[in-house]
Structure formats: C-alpha cells, structure tokens
Scaffold this active site. Structure first.
Site, short mmCIF file in Angstrom:
data_model
loop_
_atom_site.label_atom_id
_atom_site.label_comp_id
_atom_site.label_asym_id
_atom_site.label_seq_id
_atom_site.Cartn_x
_atom_site.Cartn_y
_atom_site.Cartn_z
N ASP A 172 8.93 4.68 13.64
CA ASP A 172 9.99 4.20 12.75
C ASP A 172 11.05 5.30 12.74
O ASP A 172 10.81 6.39 12.24
CB ASP A 172 9.41 3.97 11.35
CG ASP A 172 10.46 3.60 10.31
OD1 ASP A 172 11.66 3.64 10.64
OD2 ASP A 172 10.06 3.28 9.18
N TYR A 202 3.02 12.52 1.18
CA TYR A 202 3.29 11.17 1.61
C TYR A 202 4.56 11.10 2.45
O TYR A 202 5.63 11.42 1.98
CB TYR A 202 3.40 10.20 0.42
CG TYR A 202 3.56 8.80 0.92
CD1 TYR A 202 2.47 8.16 1.52
CD2 TYR A 202 4.77 8.15 0.89
CE1 TYR A 202 2.60 6.89 2.04
CE2 TYR A 202 4.91 6.88 1.41
CZ TYR A 202 3.83 6.26 1.98
OH TYR A 202 3.96 5.01 2.52
N LYS A 220 3.55 5.21 5.84
CA LYS A 220 2.29 4.69 6.40
C LYS A 220 2.34 4.74 7.91
O LYS A 220 3.40 4.75 8.51
CB LYS A 220 2.13 3.23 5.97
CG LYS A 220 1.39 3.09 4.67
CD LYS A 220 -0.11 3.32 4.82
CE LYS A 220 -0.71 3.53 3.44
NZ LYS A 220 -2.06 4.05 3.48
C1 F6R Z 1 7.85 2.23 3.96
C2 F6R Z 1 7.44 1.32 2.92
C3 F6R Z 1 8.36 1.01 1.80
C4 F6R Z 1 8.83 2.21 1.02
C5 F6R Z 1 9.62 1.76 -0.20
C6 F6R Z 1 10.22 2.91 -0.98
O1 F6R Z 1 7.05 2.13 5.08
O2 F6R Z 1 6.38 0.80 2.96
O3 F6R Z 1 7.69 0.10 0.96
O4 F6R Z 1 7.77 3.01 0.66
O5 F6R Z 1 10.66 0.91 0.19
O6 F6R Z 1 10.99 3.68 -0.12
P1 F6R Z 1 11.91 4.90 -0.63
O7 F6R Z 1 11.04 5.80 -1.43
O8 F6R Z 1 12.38 5.51 0.65
O9 F6R Z 1 13.01 4.29 -1.43
MG MG Z 2 7.04 0.45 9.61
MG MG Z 3 9.42 2.47 7.40
#
Ligand code: F6R
Ligand code: MG
Ligand code: MG
Length: 374
Positions: free
Chosen positions: A12, A230, A233
C-alpha cells in the site's frame, strides 16, 4: 528447462479518498516499471493490479524466491509509484508500506508482503493468485485448511491418488519468527491448534506429500510485529497451484462461499466477514471494508501468464456477498465491543493503549469499592 518462479508482491503506497482504492496513475507507473524489467529479460511476464488500496505485482521469472533482483525491482517500483504519483497527488498514506529508506535487497521486514515459490512448470500449469484487503495473513488459515486438509470440502483428498497422502503445512509463528512443518491428515489437530490463533500463526506454504511438490505459498509478514507499533494491517496475498494432483480450481474457490470472520477491518482493529469480489468491486467503503478477497486465475505457459480469469466476479458468489453484508450489519451493531473489536493483545499497538496507560494511576484496589466516588 529451469524452474519458473511465481511472485506476488504487494504494498500500500497510497490510496484515493483514504484507505479505499488506488488511482489508475499508480498502476500505470507500476506497469511501466515491470514492462521495462520484462524487456530487460529479468521478468518472463507480469500482471499489475490492485485490491483495495494495495498494488499487486504478479510476476514470473527464473530467479527463485527472495531473489535480490526481484525484490529490488518490487521496491523500486513501489518507490517510483510513491515519488511520481502518491506524493505529488498527496494520496492518503503515500509510501506507507515502505518502512525504511535503507533497502538492502530483501523485502523481509521492509513492509511489502510477498508470496513466492518456484516449481517445474507442468504440461499445463493453472494457478490462482488470491489477494485480500483489510485483513491479515491468518485470514487464509481457515480456507487453506478446508482446501488442503478437509475431505468434506475437497473430495480430491479422497479421490485423487496424488492428494491422498496428504499435505505438509508449514506454519509460521509470526510473533516468534519461527515455523513448524505439520503433516495432514495425521497431525490435523496440531495444525488446527495453531491455525485457530489467526493473529499469531499463519500458513507460509503447503507441500504435497506424495512428491514434495509445492502446492501453495502465502505472505506471512506482520507489520505490527516488525515495527513494534501500529503501522497498518498486512493485507495478505497467496497463490495456489490447482488441478491434476492439486485441488481442483473449484475446490480451492469453494471455501470462500462462506464469508468467514477475519481480523483487520477498520483501523486494523475489527473483525468482519471476508467478502469474495471481482476486481471491479475490490475497493473498501463501508466502515473501511468489509474485508475483501479477489481470486485471479492464470495459466503459466512457458513462463508467460495467460489470463487472468476474475474468479469471484461470478453470480455463484452473489449469495456469499449477501451473506457477508448481513454479517457486516450484525457485527457493526456491536460498536466498540468485542468480539467485533479485537481483544486487548491485538490492540496493543493502537491508540487504545494510550487510554489504558492514562487510566493506570486512577486504578484502585478492589478493597476500596465501598467508598462513594468523589
Ligand atoms: C487501513 C485501515 C483503515 C484505517 C482508518 C484510520 O488499512 O484499515 O481502516 O486504519 O481509516 O486511518 P487513519 O488513522 O490514517 O485516519
Ligand atoms: Mg490495504
Ligand atoms: Mg491502507
């Protein structure tokens, strides 16, 4: 003829409108990079696609798994996409899976995930590449067990003489960075004991016991274990060789008709159904998901990739998608409660931990329970 290597390498490096999908410009840059590598003779063939916000580089070559040249190519490609597209466009999470500037020729622990294996090309060599977004390598545990160890799911285990001796499951302990080889069917219970812990154990590869032929390989990296905090994923990929002594294409696809629950939905912190979709629906929306899986079928012919066939883009999976949507409704109603939200061990590297820490000094012994709150 030397062996052919099949590599699926993903990362990603920036999404459109959040962690949702890639933009065509990213794929164009990746495509040009792999086309040049093919022209130079490094690759036999390639196919570039995306599942959700992850770019997938599907390649054939003769360099073997974990080749410096191939990993370097993948890294340079992701870097180029980041520098030429994701950063100038300010895409969300530009370059996020490229964890270090000091790339030393191997992707292990660097962020991108990879499933690679080499084998002698059979007279006809069908393979399925499977790629998922908003989940983790352990999401393959349940379907891989069904495909390679459950005769109630895969009749080939009973009927096909090459499969009847069973398969070796190479199971990775992603936390300890160790692996163990376990034999199906006689060690099925041991296999299940490990694979049931999807956040820690994942199948790295599967081998046919009749002749030690490689049957399947999956990506087993876990960013959270690598980075100690973190960082997203590890949306996984894998491939399965199918037919003629391996599971039939349909035996490998059938378990996905049940959208089993996997970890990795929003913020990498929630459990939800794994929805099988065609490439046109491989984008995450509702609650950043639900987690999705795509299966692309190829023939490898003299190292060239014929295809792909977009396997889940089919009415036979309509019911699974409906079921996944129903399950998504059901799970969402739990809000921030387990088992929709992951357990505390899995939440260790998230901001939830900061809340727990901030409350530590206010925690009192239970003996003081009768005191009226101040
Ligand atoms: C990324 C994911 C998303 C983010 C979520 C919050 O793989 O699963 O669900 O974790 O959109 O993202 P931030 O903290 O970057 O705003
Ligand atoms: Mg992804
Ligand atoms: Mg992502």
């Amino acid at each position: 003829m030397s062996k052919v290597t099949f590599s699926v390498i993903k990362a990603d490096v920036g999404g459109l409108a959040g962690h949702h999908a890639v933009v065509p410009e990213e794929l164009k840059v990746a495509e040009a990079s792999l086309a040049a590598a093919q022209k130079s003779g490094l690759l036999l063939d390639h196919y570039v696609t995306a599942v959700g916000d992850d770019i997938q580089l599907i390649m054939t070559h003769r360099k073997g798994p974990e080749s410096k040249e191939i990993h370097d190519l993948a890294w340079r490609t992701f870097k180029e996409v980041t520098d030429k597209v994701s950063k100038p466009m300010k895409l969300y999470g530009a370059g996020q899976d490229l964890l270090s500037d000091a790339f030393s020729g191997n992707l292990r622990g660097m962020g991108p995930g990879y499933a690679e294996g080499e084998f002698d090309e059979r007279p006809s060599e069908p393979v399925l590449a499977m790629m998922a977004d908003k989940t983790e390598p352990g999401a393959w545990n349940w379907p891989l067990y069904k495909i390679f160890a459950d005769p109630m799911s895969t009749p080939g285990l009973v009927i096909d003489s090459k499969m009847r001796k069973g398969f070796v499951f190479r199971v990775m302990d992603m936390q300890a960075d160790k692996f163990v080889d376990l034999k199906a069917p006689e060690e099925s219970y041991e296999i299940l004991a490990l694979l049931g812990t999807t956040g820690r154990y994942a199948v790295q590869s599967i081998w046919r016991r009749a002749d030690n032929e490689l049957a399947a390989v999956s990506s087993t990296s876990r960013l959270s274990f690598m980075a100690g905090r973190y960082v997203g994923k590890d949306d996984p990929c894998m491939f399965i060789r199918v037919q003629a002594g391996f599971p039939a294409t349909g035996e490998a696809l059938d378990p996905f008709a049940f959208p089993h629950l996997v970890a990795g939905w929003t913020r990498g912190s929630h459990i939800g159904p794994l929805m099988p979709v065609g490439l046109k629906d491989a984008k995450c929306t509702r609650f950043d998901g639900p987690p999705r899986v795509v299966a692309l079928g190829f023939q490898i012919t003299d190292g060239k990739l014929i295809g792909p066939a977009d396997m889940f883009d089919d009415i036979a999976y309509d019911r699974a998608r409906q079921e996944a949507n129903r399950m998504a409704d059901f799970m969402r109603q739990h809000g921030p409660f387990m088992p929709h939200r992951l357990g505390p061990e899995e939440m260790e590297y998230t901001q939830l931990n900061d809340i727990l820490k901030s409350l530590e000094s206010r925690m009192k012994p239970s003996a003081e329970m009768l005191v009226v709150p101040a």
